[in-house]
Design a protein around this motif. Structure first.
Motif, PDB file in Angstrom:
ATOM      1  N   ALA A  66     -40.476 -30.026 -43.109  1.00  0.00           N
ATOM      2  CA  ALA A  66     -41.431 -29.788 -44.202  1.00  0.00           C
ATOM      3  C   ALA A  66     -40.675 -29.541 -45.497  1.00  0.00           C
ATOM      4  O   ALA A  66     -39.445 -29.405 -45.509  1.00  0.00           O
TER       5      ALA A  66
ATOM      6  N   THR B  33     -45.427 -24.107 -47.522  1.00  0.00           N
ATOM      7  CA  THR B  33     -44.866 -25.362 -47.018  1.00  0.00           C
ATOM      8  C   THR B  33     -45.770 -26.540 -47.378  1.00  0.00           C
ATOM      9  O   THR B  33     -46.987 -26.377 -47.559  1.00  0.00           O
ATOM     10  N   TYR B  34     -45.156 -27.724 -47.474  1.00  0.00           N
ATOM     11  CA  TYR B  34     -45.873 -28.934 -47.851  1.00  0.00           C
ATOM     12  C   TYR B  34     -45.406 -30.090 -46.977  1.00  0.00           C
ATOM     13  O   TYR B  34     -44.260 -30.106 -46.509  1.00  0.00           O
ATOM     14  N   GLU B  35     -46.283 -31.076 -46.804  1.00  0.00           N
ATOM     15  CA  GLU B  35     -45.929 -32.262 -46.028  1.00  0.00           C
ATOM     16  C   GLU B  35     -44.904 -33.105 -46.777  1.00  0.00           C
ATOM     17  O   GLU B  35     -44.993 -33.268 -47.989  1.00  0.00           O
ATOM     18  N   VAL B  36     -43.969 -33.660 -46.030  1.00  0.00           N
ATOM     19  CA  VAL B  36     -42.890 -34.419 -46.659  1.00  0.00           C
ATOM     20  C   VAL B  36     -43.281 -35.876 -46.914  1.00  0.00           C
ATOM     21  O   VAL B  36     -42.607 -36.581 -47.661  1.00  0.00           O
ATOM     22  N   ASN B  37     -44.372 -36.342 -46.294  1.00  0.00           N
ATOM     23  CA  ASN B  37     -44.760 -37.748 -46.453  1.00  0.00           C
ATOM     24  C   ASN B  37     -45.776 -37.966 -47.566  1.00  0.00           C
ATOM     25  O   ASN B  37     -46.402 -39.010 -47.669  1.00  0.00           O
ATOM     26  N   LYS B  38     -45.949 -36.940 -48.408  1.00  0.00           N
ATOM     27  CA  LYS B  38     -46.798 -37.056 -49.592  1.00  0.00           C
ATOM     28  C   LYS B  38     -46.004 -36.655 -50.831  1.00  0.00           C
ATOM     29  O   LYS B  38     -45.024 -35.912 -50.734  1.00  0.00           O
TER      30      LYS B  38
ATOM     31  N   HIS C  28     -44.951 -34.591 -53.771  1.00  0.00           N
ATOM     32  CA  HIS C  28     -45.048 -33.216 -54.244  1.00  0.00           C
ATOM     33  C   HIS C  28     -43.994 -33.003 -55.322  1.00  0.00           C
ATOM     34  O   HIS C  28     -42.903 -33.560 -55.241  1.00  0.00           O
TER      35      HIS C  28
END
Length: 408
Positions: free
Chosen positions: A9, A18-23, A25
């Motif tokens: 993440a 935490t944030y998604e890595v496939n979007k 940011h």
């Protein structure tokens, strides 16, 4: 290279969100830069130092520890594994028995910014980015424009009017959308911020996307690998935006968790700045965790002329946690060091890199560095890109047929 993904993440070092890595940011909702976190236990179980040592000499040899999931997205010019050499003559001059240079001038685009561009552009391509924008003091913009060209991404680059001329030409020849501003990188940043806000362009400003640091951290991996999977006692880094020193610290911590470092110790990290622009140094002297805007900043080491870094708190954390220090050097000291490195060891380094050697000399004289410490100075770019820092004096002009007088 195979299909790979060990990314867990994106994580905020301030609020732990935490944030998604496939979007896509940029910054955390709290305003902090985001850092990429990996499944280090899984990597440890599937990859070894010995396997990595057999791979091609590119920063992508560490691909399990990089954020790009699809190998088809990788944009590379063969960057990485730059020279790591001992400097015995200069070391003797400084009273250092183990002085080394990590020379980032010997890399595509001529500066360490190439590393961040390779990984940052690769991830941008993977995320579907079509246009990016960034403020720069020169080398980062040049690197990102060139890599963006290879990735078919439009790059809008804004740099100060007095940025090194060669970097402007690199952006231009790469087909970048180049803009010059009569001001500092902080002024360029305001222009980019408006473009991002009004037109939704991908913001590639320092630490406003999470992936540049991942490219920069590979300098840390390489130093350890080239040093026989050990860490030196001291690493000196020229610090403007600070991504390099943050990245090296991140790399060392990751290698520790993987169990790949022989002795398990941390190197003392030194943030080197110019006296004309030393916000990190001023904060460190006061024991503060963030810096204040440095008014009227100026230095010939243009790459470290950053009056206020977004990631200053991460730079200071790296310095404090490794029992390192922050030091400012004068223009005279860094230009003298630049000449010494070239005349004694044959390396024509950039003024930012020269600042680290000037700092090493001062810290040795002060006793902060000991004679037998293993000391690494990071040269972040080729001196050829900064011809204005060298003045030629006392050179004789010959007439056709005139002989050169030899003084014995």
């Amino acid at each position: 290279m195979k299909d790979y993904s060990y990314v867990l993440a994106l994580e905020c070092p301030k609020c732990s969100a935490t944030y998604e890595v496939n979007k896509i940011h940029q910054l955390c909702k709290c305003g902090s830069p985001l850092l990429v976190r990996y499944d280090l236990e899984k990597i440890k179980a599937n990859v070894s130092r010995e396997e990595i040592a057999k791979r091609p000499n590119s920063l992508w040899r560490y691909h399990e520890l990089l954020p790009v999931c699809d190998q088809e997205s990788v944009i590379s010019l063969g960057e990485g594994m730059t020279p790591f050499e001992k400097l015995p003559l200069l070391g003797a001059e400084y009273g250092l028995n183990h002085l080394y240079i990590k020379d980032e001038g010997i890399i595509p685009t001529g500066s360490f910014k190439t590393r961040g561009a390779s990984v940052g552009i690769s991830k941008a391509k993977e995320l579907g980015v079509k246009q990016l924008a960034m403020p720069t003091n020169g080398n980062a913009g040049a690197a990102w424009a060139l890599y963006a060209a290879k990735a078919n991404i439009k790059a809008t680059i804004v740099m100060p009017l007095d940025a090194p001329q060669i970097t402007r030409k690199e952006v231009y020849i790469a087909g970048g959308d180049l803009h010059l501003i009569n001001g500092l990188i902080s002024d360029a940043g305001k222009v980019v911020a408006k473009l991002v806000q009004n037109h939704g362009v991908y913001d590639a400003s320092t630490l406003k996307e999470p992936y540049r640091i991942e490219g920069k951290k590979t300098m840390g991996y390489e130093i350890v690998e080239q040093f026989g999977w050990k860490v030196p006692d001291v690493i000196l880094y020229p610090t403007g935006g600070g991504v390099g020193i943050i990245g090296i610290y991140k790399a060392i911590l990751e290698l520790q968790q993987l169990g790949w470092i022989e002795d398990g110790k941390l190197p003392r990290l030194v943030a080197v700045q110019a006296e004309g622009c030393a916000p990190i140094v001023e904060a460190w002297k006061k024991g503060e965790r963030e810096s204040k805007f440095f008014e009227n900043s100026t230095t010939c080491a243009f790459g470290i002329n950053v009056p206020k870094a977004l990631g200053d708190f991460l730079v200071l954390e790296a310095v404090y946690e490794t029992e390192g220090c922050a030091i400012a050097v004068s223009e005279e000291e860094l230009l003298k060091a630049q000449k010494q490195v070239a005349s004694l060891e044959g390396n024509f380094i950039c003024p930012e890199g020269a600042a680290t050697f000037a700092a090493a000399k001062i810290l040795r004289e002060q006793g902060w560095i000991q004679a037998d410490d293993h000391v690494v100075c990071l040269n972040t770019g080729s001196g050829i890109k900064y011809p204005e820092t060298v003045e030629i004096e006392g050179v004789e002009t010959l007439q056709p047929g005139q002989e050169i007088l030899v003084n014995n």
